[in-house]
Design an enzyme around this catalytic site. Structure first.
Site, PDB file in Angstrom:
ATOM      1  N   ARG A  47       0.813  -1.214   0.000  1.00 59.47           N
ATOM      2  CA  ARG A  47       0.000   0.000   0.000  1.00 59.47           C
ATOM      3  C   ARG A  47       0.859   1.282   0.000  1.00 59.47           C
ATOM      4  O   ARG A  47       0.429   2.318  -0.509  1.00 59.47           O
ATOM      5  CB  ARG A  47      -0.863  -0.018   1.267  1.00 59.47           C
ATOM      6  CG  ARG A  47      -2.233   0.554   1.095  1.00 59.47           C
ATOM      7  CD  ARG A  47      -2.917   0.556   2.457  1.00 59.47           C
ATOM      8  NE  ARG A  47      -3.638  -0.693   2.690  1.00 59.47           N
ATOM      9  CZ  ARG A  47      -4.945  -0.814   2.489  1.00 59.47           C
ATOM     10  NH1 ARG A  47      -5.654   0.209   2.051  1.00 59.47           N
ATOM     11  NH2 ARG A  47      -5.547  -1.949   2.740  1.00 59.47           N
ATOM     12  N   ASP A  88      -3.368  -0.741  -3.780  1.00 63.49           N
ATOM     13  CA  ASP A  88      -4.332  -1.018  -2.718  1.00 63.49           C
ATOM     14  C   ASP A  88      -5.065  -2.276  -3.168  1.00 63.49           C
ATOM     15  O   ASP A  88      -5.933  -2.222  -4.039  1.00 63.49           O
ATOM     16  CB  ASP A  88      -5.296   0.178  -2.577  1.00 63.49           C
ATOM     17  CG  ASP A  88      -6.407  -0.121  -1.590  1.00 63.49           C
ATOM     18  OD1 ASP A  88      -6.422  -1.256  -1.034  1.00 63.49           O
ATOM     19  OD2 ASP A  88      -7.256   0.754  -1.368  1.00 63.49           O
ATOM     20  N   LYS A 150       0.897 -18.065   6.033  1.00 64.88           N
ATOM     21  CA  LYS A 150      -0.096 -18.109   7.085  1.00 64.88           C
ATOM     22  C   LYS A 150      -0.391 -16.709   7.626  1.00 64.88           C
ATOM     23  O   LYS A 150       0.444 -15.833   7.430  1.00 64.88           O
ATOM     24  CB  LYS A 150       0.337 -19.050   8.200  1.00 64.88           C
ATOM     25  CG  LYS A 150       1.536 -18.511   9.014  1.00 64.88           C
ATOM     26  CD  LYS A 150       1.903 -19.425  10.132  1.00 64.88           C
ATOM     27  CE  LYS A 150       1.104 -19.118  11.369  1.00 64.88           C
ATOM     28  NZ  LYS A 150       1.904 -18.524  12.456  1.00 64.88           N
ATOM     29  N   ASP A 179       4.654 -23.514   5.235  1.00 61.70           N
ATOM     30  CA  ASP A 179       4.829 -23.700   6.674  1.00 61.70           C
ATOM     31  C   ASP A 179       6.337 -23.617   6.840  1.00 61.70           C
ATOM     32  O   ASP A 179       7.051 -24.551   6.458  1.00 61.70           O
ATOM     33  CB  ASP A 179       4.305 -25.054   7.150  1.00 61.70           C
ATOM     34  CG  ASP A 179       4.407 -25.167   8.668  1.00 61.70           C
ATOM     35  OD1 ASP A 179       5.457 -24.780   9.214  1.00 61.70           O
ATOM     36  OD2 ASP A 179       3.449 -25.621   9.301  1.00 61.70           O
ATOM     37  N   HIS A 180       6.821 -22.512   7.365  1.00 59.83           N
ATOM     38  CA  HIS A 180       8.270 -22.284   7.268  1.00 59.83           C
ATOM     39  C   HIS A 180       9.075 -23.330   8.047  1.00 59.83           C
ATOM     40  O   HIS A 180      10.266 -23.491   7.807  1.00 59.83           O
ATOM     41  CB  HIS A 180       8.645 -20.847   7.660  1.00 59.83           C
ATOM     42  CG  HIS A 180       8.699 -20.585   9.128  1.00 59.83           C
ATOM     43  ND1 HIS A 180       7.584 -20.244   9.861  1.00 59.83           N
ATOM     44  CD2 HIS A 180       9.720 -20.594  10.014  1.00 59.83           C
ATOM     45  CE1 HIS A 180       7.935 -20.070  11.122  1.00 59.83           C
ATOM     46  NE2 HIS A 180       9.223 -20.274  11.246  1.00 59.83           N
ATOM     47  N   LYS A 184      13.124 -25.683   7.385  1.00 65.98           N
ATOM     48  CA  LYS A 184      14.268 -25.811   8.294  1.00 65.98           C
ATOM     49  C   LYS A 184      15.029 -27.094   7.981  1.00 65.98           C
ATOM     50  O   LYS A 184      14.437 -28.165   7.859  1.00 65.98           O
ATOM     51  CB  LYS A 184      13.797 -25.817   9.760  1.00 65.98           C
ATOM     52  CG  LYS A 184      13.210 -24.471  10.213  1.00 65.98           C
ATOM     53  CD  LYS A 184      12.821 -24.508  11.685  1.00 65.98           C
ATOM     54  CE  LYS A 184      11.980 -23.305  12.086  1.00 65.98           C
ATOM     55  NZ  LYS A 184      12.716 -22.118  12.465  1.00 65.98           N
ATOM     56  N   GLU A 218       9.400 -20.743  23.190  1.00 65.35           N
ATOM     57  CA  GLU A 218       9.941 -19.434  22.781  1.00 65.35           C
ATOM     58  C   GLU A 218      10.124 -18.556  24.009  1.00 65.35           C
ATOM     59  O   GLU A 218       9.366 -18.680  24.977  1.00 65.35           O
ATOM     60  CB  GLU A 218       8.968 -18.753  21.825  1.00 65.35           C
ATOM     61  CG  GLU A 218       8.760 -19.491  20.520  1.00 65.35           C
ATOM     62  CD  GLU A 218       7.919 -18.663  19.558  1.00 65.35           C
ATOM     63  OE1 GLU A 218       8.505 -18.026  18.673  1.00 65.35           O
ATOM     64  OE2 GLU A 218       6.686 -18.647  19.709  1.00 65.35           O
ATOM     65  N   HIS A 242       2.886 -25.645  12.517  1.00 67.41           N
ATOM     66  CA  HIS A 242       4.248 -26.149  12.713  1.00 67.41           C
ATOM     67  C   HIS A 242       4.286 -27.460  13.508  1.00 67.41           C
ATOM     68  O   HIS A 242       4.957 -28.414  13.129  1.00 67.41           O
ATOM     69  CB  HIS A 242       5.110 -25.114  13.439  1.00 67.41           C
ATOM     70  CG  HIS A 242       5.010 -23.729  12.851  1.00 67.41           C
ATOM     71  ND1 HIS A 242       4.960 -23.505  11.493  1.00 67.41           N
ATOM     72  CD2 HIS A 242       4.946 -22.504  13.436  1.00 67.41           C
ATOM     73  CE1 HIS A 242       4.882 -22.195  11.281  1.00 67.41           C
ATOM     74  NE2 HIS A 242       4.872 -21.577  12.432  1.00 67.41           N
ATOM     75  N   LYS A 336       4.889 -18.994  24.701  1.00 70.56           N
ATOM     76  CA  LYS A 336       5.699 -17.770  24.677  1.00 70.56           C
ATOM     77  C   LYS A 336       6.213 -17.518  26.090  1.00 70.56           C
ATOM     78  O   LYS A 336       5.592 -17.935  27.072  1.00 70.56           O
ATOM     79  CB  LYS A 336       4.838 -16.578  24.253  1.00 70.56           C
ATOM     80  CG  LYS A 336       4.170 -16.723  22.885  1.00 70.56           C
ATOM     81  CD  LYS A 336       5.055 -16.247  21.773  1.00 70.56           C
ATOM     82  CE  LYS A 336       4.310 -16.238  20.441  1.00 70.56           C
ATOM     83  NZ  LYS A 336       5.238 -16.328  19.297  1.00 70.56           N
TER      84      LYS A 336
END
Ligand code: BG6
Length: 487
Positions: A47, A88, A150, A179-180, A184, A218, A242, A336
């Site tokens: 944008r 946009d 995602k 899905d990162h 890996k 994490e 994940h 987290k």
């Protein structure tokens, strides 16, 4: 499926966080290693009102911040590939100009050899309008691939709506869902460990494995993603994608080959075999202030600025209902503000059926295999060994680790950002490490049932101090089975 290597990459959300932190650095690192197609042009769109040179400046700053200097190569060469078109995406108007810019960027105007890869890293609410705009502007043809980042919905229904909208313009073999975690190296190595070694497969079942633990811990908190995270929570943010992908790779049957259909066929069978979790098999938590890595941090409610019932931690006892995994719990936990950043898979084997070593003091323990995904990339098999000595009081045994540290074993090999592999596969058209629609939907099906259970029982998260391993109920979840979380 049309095979082609894309000569243009169109990045939606090009000025956003993911683009700055991961996508542009990954592309630059690939370029520095000479791995991008020579003629690849990268067109950013978002944008913000930027011209090409302002976009390149933004990209340069992102690279300087997020890519180590030794991986940048000649940034000028990479930056030269970039151009920008303001858009946009919520209205159709700008898409013709975007199409013109994309056409200009390609070196092959006839579209005979090249093709376009589109990476959508925007709010899901823009997916529908973006697809409509692309269709309107003729950017959905046979030589166009669509890659989606995602979150792909918030439940099965909204995920189906997104998938339907995308399917109206692209067939499944041109849709690449990220899905990162699949990018890996250590996650891919799970397949090598299981299927390139004869040792493990014969014992990879309920006869020899007692339980499996998957931890994705994490230390970070909300990281400025307040609105997104509070609408998502740990279950949807981490488990739905994940962690279920990790579980599927651990539990799947051997595919016949390392190709997209064979691998994904086996993963989806596992996801469909997941038993609906019972109310007493899940735990949720939300952090309060505490100390993480020696720093005092505020509680979730303080970061958010209001009370919330969103879980920042969840632990689940999952079951895969098939012959191989009968009676083997898969304990999953993620959160987290936990004490350390660690992603690991623990395979806990059973005790030997009969011990020849007499006495309680022998120290005999069942074997375990620990697969470290991050930050340590290592594989540790714990074996029993005899403690040296004359054994006057009987044989003593002790657990000793057989450990392979991947960075040491492959010291000469470059460690890469997960997106490097995924972006390259997208450009080349290899779907093996991307998630197929039926997988996503099986994942949501299982997650929705858990959320419905929470709602029906009025479950609200229990609090835990930042810097601890979640609420005590998470410990009780495994302890009542006589199992301790690996720490
Ligand atoms: C993302 C989640 O998908 O994965 C984030 O939205 C999370 O909340 C991140 O922090 C973790 O990724 P990684 O690669 O750092 O383990």
């Amino acid at each position: 499926m049309t095979e082609f290597a894309a000569d243009r990459l169109l990045l939606f959300g090009a000025t956003g966080d993911l683009s700055r932190r991961k996508l542009l650095p990954s592309l630059c690192a690939l370029d520095a290693d000479g791995l991008l197609p020579e003629n690849l042009a990268i067109i950013g769109t978002a944008r913000s009102e930027l011209n090409d040179s302002e976009f390149r400046n933004m990209a340069r700053e992102a690279l300087e911040e997020f890519l180590p200097a030794e991986r940048r190569g000649s940034m000028a060469q990479f930056l030269n590939r970039l151009s920008y078109q303001q858009l946009d995406a919520s209205t159709i108007e700008g898409f013709d100009a975007l199409a013109a810019k994309v056409a200009d960027a390609g070196t092959r105007k006839d579209d005979e050899d090249g093709g376009l890869a589109i990476f959508l890293s925007t709010a899901p609410s823009l997916f529908g309008p973006t697809i409509a705009g692309l269709q309107h502007a003729g950017l959905t043809g046979e030589r166009v691939r669509m890659c989606l980042e995602k979150p792909l919905g918030t439940d099965l229904e909204s995920s189906c709506a997104i998938n339907d909208a995308v399917a109206a313009a692209f067939p499944e073999d041109r849709i690449f869902r990220i899905d990162h975690y699949l990018g890996k190296e250590t996650v891919q190595n799970l397949l090598a460990l299981r299927f390139a070694n004869i040792l493990f497969e014969p014992i990879w079942n309920s006869n020899v494995i007692e339980h499996v633990q998957i931890t994705v811990a994490e230390t970070v908190g909300l990281e400025g993603r307040v609105t997104f995270y509070d609408d998502a929570g740990a279950l949807r943010d981490m488990v739905q994608n994940h962690m279920l992908q990790l579980l599927a790779l651990v539990a799947m049957e051997p595919p016949t080959s390392f190709d997209a259909t064979a691998v994904r066929d086996e993963k989806v069978k596992v996801l469909r075999a997941l038993r609906k979790a019972a109310a007493n098999e899940t735990v949720t938590g939300q952090y309060r202030s505490g100390a993480v890595e020696g720093k005092v941090v505020p509680g979730y409610d303080e970061e958010l600025g209001k009370q919330s019932d969103t879980e920042t931690f969840t632990a689940i006892k999952a079951h895969v209902d098939n012959w191989r995994w009968k009676g083997v719990p898969f304990y999953l936990r993620t959160g987290k503000r936990l004490p350390e950043r660690v992603t690991e898979i623990l395979i806990q084997f059973r005790c030997v059926p009969h011990s020849i070593f007499e006495g309680a003091g022998t120290g005999l323990k069942p074997n375990k295999l620990l697969i470290g995904i991050q930050p340590e990339e290592d594989i540790t098999l714990s074996l029993m060994a005899k403690v040296p000595g004359l054994d006057e009081d009987g044989v003593r045994l002790r657990e000793v680790p057989l450990k392979i540290a991947m960075p040491d074993a492959f010291a000469e090999k470059q460690r890469r950002i997960a997106y490097e592999r995924l972006l390259l596969d997208l450009i080349k058209g290899d779907q093996t490490l991307f998630v197929r629609r039926d997988e996503v939907e099986a994942q949501w099906h299982w997650i929705d049932a858990i959320r419905a259970e929470w709602e029906a029982n009025g479950v609200t998260p229990k609090t835990y101090g930042a810097g601890t391993w979640g609420p005590s109920a998470a410990i009780a979840l495994t302890e009542r089975d006589g199992v301790s979380w690996h720490e």
